[in-house]
Design a protein around this motif. Structure first.
Motif, PDB file in Angstrom:
ATOM      1  N   LYS A  79     -12.444   0.714  -0.941  1.00 55.02           N
ATOM      2  CA  LYS A  79     -12.100   1.819  -0.041  1.00 55.02           C
ATOM      3  C   LYS A  79     -13.182   2.895  -0.098  1.00 55.02           C
ATOM      4  O   LYS A  79     -13.719   3.131  -1.174  1.00 55.02           O
ATOM      5  CB  LYS A  79     -10.773   2.449  -0.461  1.00 55.02           C
ATOM      6  N   LEU A 127      -4.180   0.434  -6.865  1.00 55.49           N
ATOM      7  CA  LEU A 127      -3.520   1.611  -7.427  1.00 55.49           C
ATOM      8  C   LEU A 127      -2.211   1.880  -6.693  1.00 55.49           C
ATOM      9  O   LEU A 127      -2.188   2.386  -5.586  1.00 55.49           O
ATOM     10  CB  LEU A 127      -4.437   2.834  -7.326  1.00 55.49           C
ATOM     11  N   GLU A 141       0.856  -1.197   0.000  1.00 63.73           N
ATOM     12  CA  GLU A 141       0.000   0.000   0.000  1.00 63.73           C
ATOM     13  C   GLU A 141       0.882   1.234   0.000  1.00 63.73           C
ATOM     14  O   GLU A 141       1.798   1.345   0.811  1.00 63.73           O
ATOM     15  CB  GLU A 141      -0.906  -0.053   1.250  1.00 63.73           C
TER      16      GLU A 141
HETATM   17 CA    CA Z   1      -2.904   3.397  -3.636  1.00 64.87          CA
END
Ligand code: CA
Length: 224
Positions: free
Chosen positions: A101, A53, A7
């Protein structure tokens, strides 16, 4: 119980690490896909929590690589985008579960425990039609027992066709689902890839499975 978190958002990563450690897990952190992939290949983890991402190599690329190398550590995806195709894509690439998220830590903990309870034996979803087989977990395609050498895009395209076999799929739908693009009428990306896919899946075999429906699109089916 050792967990790897990949992360890039430091606050999120630190918060997850602290929470998991408070619940008795040992946690390693990686801030990018490159480091995460390296740790996943060289260390042993019960679970990888993988953000989609990431700078550089994204989560898709990390899991694709791991599954190709037959590293079957369970993966929980974190995705910021609540798009159905993202979830499907993650699961197709061999993820075990995903969280959108923002999520509560209690939810992450529940999913983590649920994945760990399933144990090390992975169910590998296999899609099949006639003598064509697609092993989503191991990212392998076979026809008549022979391995097909597909690019990741061709694999994704074939997997979409197989999931919807028997249905006529328009070029627009295929472009949206497989390329994540709004189809431009002058783009022939679908045709080009379909031709390449056919050269591998159908050309060497007597029975054709991919059929063109003129003016509409394509259908994958077994015809008498
Ligand atoms: Ca990210």
């Amino acid at each position: 119980m050792k967990i790897l978190i990949v992360e890039d958002e430091r606050k999120t990563a630190a918060y997850l690490k602290r929470g998991l450690e408070e619940n008795g897990f040992v946690v390693d952190l990686a801030e990018n896909g490159e480091d995460g992939g390296h740790l996943a290949r060289t260390q042993t983890y019960e679970l990888i929590i993988l953000d989609v991402l990431l700078p550089g190599r994204d989560g898709w690329s990390v899991i694709t690589d791991l599954r190709r190398q037959e590293i079957s550590t369970p993966v929980l995806f974190l995705t910021a985008r609540d798009a159905v195709r993202d979830r499907v894509k993650g699961l197709e690439l061999g993820a075990d579960d995903y969280l959108v998220k923002p999520f509560d830590f209690s939810e992450l903990l529940a999913r983590t425990r649920s994945i760990l309870r399933r144990g090390p034996v992975r169910r590998t979803p296999v899609l099949a039609l006639a003598d064509l087989e697609l092993d989503l977990g191991r990212h392998r395609a076979r026809r008549g027992g022979q391995a097909l050498d597909l690019t990741p895009k061709e694999f994704q395209l074939l997997s979409f066709l197989l999931q919807r076999s028997g249905e006529v799929l328009s070029r627009t739908l295929i472009a949206e689902q497989v390329w994540d693009i709004n189809f431009e009428s002058d783009s022939n990306v679908v045709e080009v890839h379909m031709r390449r896919l056919r050269s591998k899946v159908d050309d060497p075999f007597e029975k054709k499975l991919i059929h063109t429906v003129r003016g509409v699109g394509y259908v994958l089916e077994q015809r008498a």
